[in-house]
Design a protein around this motif. Sequence first.
Motif, PDB file in Angstrom:
ATOM      1  N   ALA A 194       4.190  17.092   1.515  1.00 32.41           N
ATOM      2  CA  ALA A 194       3.892  18.448   1.995  1.00 32.41           C
ATOM      3  C   ALA A 194       4.481  19.537   1.115  1.00 32.41           C
ATOM      4  O   ALA A 194       3.900  20.617   0.991  1.00 32.41           O
ATOM      5  N   LEU A 195       5.627  19.269   0.496  1.00 32.53           N
ATOM      6  CA  LEU A 195       6.327  20.318  -0.234  1.00 32.53           C
ATOM      7  C   LEU A 195       5.904  20.435  -1.692  1.00 32.53           C
ATOM      8  O   LEU A 195       6.424  21.290  -2.415  1.00 32.53           O
ATOM      9  N   ILE A 196       4.972  19.595  -2.127  1.00 30.72           N
ATOM     10  CA  ILE A 196       4.431  19.719  -3.484  1.00 30.72           C
ATOM     11  C   ILE A 196       3.000  20.232  -3.352  1.00 30.72           C
ATOM     12  O   ILE A 196       2.083  19.450  -3.056  1.00 30.72           O
ATOM     13  N   PRO A 197       2.779  21.526  -3.512  1.00 29.44           N
ATOM     14  CA  PRO A 197       1.441  22.093  -3.257  1.00 29.44           C
ATOM     15  C   PRO A 197       0.357  21.402  -4.072  1.00 29.44           C
ATOM     16  O   PRO A 197       0.518  21.160  -5.269  1.00 29.44           O
ATOM     17  N   LEU A 198      -0.725  21.093  -3.429  1.00 26.60           N
ATOM     18  CA  LEU A 198      -1.939  20.527  -4.006  1.00 26.60           C
ATOM     19  C   LEU A 198      -1.731  19.148  -4.621  1.00 26.60           C
ATOM     20  O   LEU A 198      -2.398  18.188  -4.232  1.00 26.60           O
ATOM     21  N   LEU A 199      -0.808  19.017  -5.563  1.00 22.41           N
ATOM     22  CA  LEU A 199      -0.629  17.735  -6.230  1.00 22.41           C
ATOM     23  C   LEU A 199      -0.031  16.687  -5.299  1.00 22.41           C
ATOM     24  O   LEU A 199      -0.346  15.499  -5.419  1.00 22.41           O
ATOM     25  N   GLY A 200       0.828  17.108  -4.358  1.00 25.02           N
ATOM     26  CA  GLY A 200       1.371  16.167  -3.376  1.00 25.02           C
ATOM     27  C   GLY A 200       0.274  15.581  -2.501  1.00 25.02           C
ATOM     28  O   GLY A 200       0.151  14.351  -2.379  1.00 25.02           O
ATOM     29  N   PRO A 201      -0.565  16.415  -1.869  1.00 23.44           N
ATOM     30  CA  PRO A 201      -1.683  15.892  -1.090  1.00 23.44           C
ATOM     31  C   PRO A 201      -2.659  15.056  -1.913  1.00 23.44           C
ATOM     32  O   PRO A 201      -3.191  14.054  -1.426  1.00 23.44           O
ATOM     33  N   LEU A 202      -2.915  15.432  -3.154  1.00 21.92           N
ATOM     34  CA  LEU A 202      -3.814  14.637  -3.990  1.00 21.92           C
ATOM     35  C   LEU A 202      -3.210  13.273  -4.296  1.00 21.92           C
ATOM     36  O   LEU A 202      -3.913  12.247  -4.282  1.00 21.92           O
ATOM     37  N   ALA A 203      -1.913  13.241  -4.555  1.00 20.12           N
ATOM     38  CA  ALA A 203      -1.245  11.953  -4.762  1.00 20.12           C
ATOM     39  C   ALA A 203      -1.326  11.104  -3.496  1.00 20.12           C
ATOM     40  O   ALA A 203      -1.473   9.870  -3.568  1.00 20.12           O
ATOM     41  N   TYR A 204      -1.249  11.751  -2.349  1.00 12.69           N
ATOM     42  CA  TYR A 204      -1.384  11.032  -1.077  1.00 12.69           C
ATOM     43  C   TYR A 204      -2.752  10.373  -0.967  1.00 12.69           C
ATOM     44  O   TYR A 204      -2.869   9.222  -0.524  1.00 12.69           O
ATOM     45  N   LEU A 205      -3.812  11.075  -1.378  1.00 13.45           N
ATOM     46  CA  LEU A 205      -5.149  10.482  -1.327  1.00 13.45           C
ATOM     47  C   LEU A 205      -5.243   9.260  -2.238  1.00 13.45           C
ATOM     48  O   LEU A 205      -5.966   8.306  -1.930  1.00 13.45           O
ATOM     49  N   CYS A 206      -4.526   9.294  -3.351  1.00 17.31           N
ATOM     50  CA  CYS A 206      -4.539   8.151  -4.270  1.00 17.31           C
ATOM     51  C   CYS A 206      -3.764   6.961  -3.717  1.00 17.31           C
ATOM     52  O   CYS A 206      -4.050   5.808  -4.072  1.00 17.31           O
ATOM     53  N   TRP A 207      -2.792   7.244  -2.860  1.00 21.59           N
ATOM     54  CA  TRP A 207      -1.891   6.190  -2.387  1.00 21.59           C
ATOM     55  C   TRP A 207      -2.255   5.655  -1.001  1.00 21.59           C
ATOM     56  O   TRP A 207      -2.070   4.461  -0.719  1.00 21.59           O
ATOM     57  N   ARG A 208      -2.779   6.480  -0.110  1.00 23.95           N
ATOM     58  CA  ARG A 208      -2.911   6.095   1.297  1.00 23.95           C
ATOM     59  C   ARG A 208      -3.791   4.859   1.446  1.00 23.95           C
ATOM     60  O   ARG A 208      -4.825   4.729   0.780  1.00 23.95           O
ATOM     61  N   PRO A 209      -3.402   3.962   2.353  1.00 16.94           N
ATOM     62  CA  PRO A 209      -4.236   2.778   2.599  1.00 16.94           C
ATOM     63  C   PRO A 209      -5.498   3.153   3.372  1.00 16.94           C
ATOM     64  O   PRO A 209      -5.484   4.102   4.155  1.00 16.94           O
ATOM     65  N   PRO A 210      -6.604   2.449   3.164  1.00 15.19           N
ATOM     66  CA  PRO A 210      -7.837   2.754   3.896  1.00 15.19           C
ATOM     67  C   PRO A 210      -7.653   2.554   5.396  1.00 15.19           C
ATOM     68  O   PRO A 210      -6.845   1.731   5.847  1.00 15.19           O
ATOM     69  N   LEU A 211      -8.378   3.327   6.167  1.00 13.75           N
ATOM     70  CA  LEU A 211      -8.341   3.166   7.627  1.00 13.75           C
ATOM     71  C   LEU A 211      -8.974   1.850   8.023  1.00 13.75           C
ATOM     72  O   LEU A 211     -10.004   1.432   7.481  1.00 13.75           O
ATOM     73  N   ARG A 212      -8.375   1.210   8.989  1.00 10.08           N
ATOM     74  CA  ARG A 212      -8.936  -0.022   9.527  1.00 10.08           C
ATOM     75  C   ARG A 212     -10.036   0.294  10.529  1.00 10.08           C
ATOM     76  O   ARG A 212      -9.935   1.241  11.295  1.00 10.08           O
ATOM     77  N   GLN A 213     -11.054  -0.539  10.526  1.00 11.91           N
ATOM     78  CA  GLN A 213     -12.164  -0.344  11.486  1.00 11.91           C
ATOM     79  C   GLN A 213     -12.012  -1.299  12.661  1.00 11.91           C
ATOM     80  O   GLN A 213     -11.448  -2.355  12.543  1.00 11.91           O
TER      81      GLN A 213
END
Length: 213
Positions: A194-213
């Motif tokens: 949250a505290l790294i504007p834009l690049l923090g959230p983008l890094a999160y998209l690269c790292w987050r595991p896919p949602l389970r169905q």
Amino acid sequence: MNRKIALWTIWVGFLIYVLFLAPPIRWQETLNLLMKILTFQWASVNPVILSLFALIGVCIALYSCVLFFDGRMQKLPFYPFAIASVGTGVIGLIPYLALREANQEFTGQKDAFLQVLDSRITGLFLTLFTLALLGFGIIFGDWGNYLQQFLSDRFINGMSLAFCLFCLLFPTVLGDDMARRGYYSNSQLFWLIALIPLLGPLAYLCWRPPLRQ
């Protein structure tokens, strides 16, 4: 309730600022700028402004990668607000942020569109594109010209502040998305993103595991 009040206050305050307090709007210059951008006449556009315009699109894509899943579980779907944000930026987005309820679940099947939004490849593409835009604007941009336009042109001024709001408000939806993926209890990770504007959230998209169905 406090979150909703704060978001509505930000929305109303931003509208009042843009309509009544921002620098004057220059219709002809704004239309010419948009025409040049949309018709790929980029050589005559300040790279700072061109990058900023494209980064607004990145922000909309970033929120879409989170909120289309959130909207599946809300009374109000996200897609009307996504469409509105394409034309109005953060002005079209904030009402959804204010109207949505806290939601840490996702049920149902992911269609092809949601599969793309959930993919780490999408996050990687957005990150690389953003880094290219930042480098292009920083290295080749005329910052003196940008500052002059920021202080004298409502469109440039409002677009710049809208970009800041996009970055500022992402933590309001980050926690629920992390919880859907089993990571909300790690508060240090939340604040690191949250505290790294834009690049923090983008890094999160690269790292987050896919949602389970």
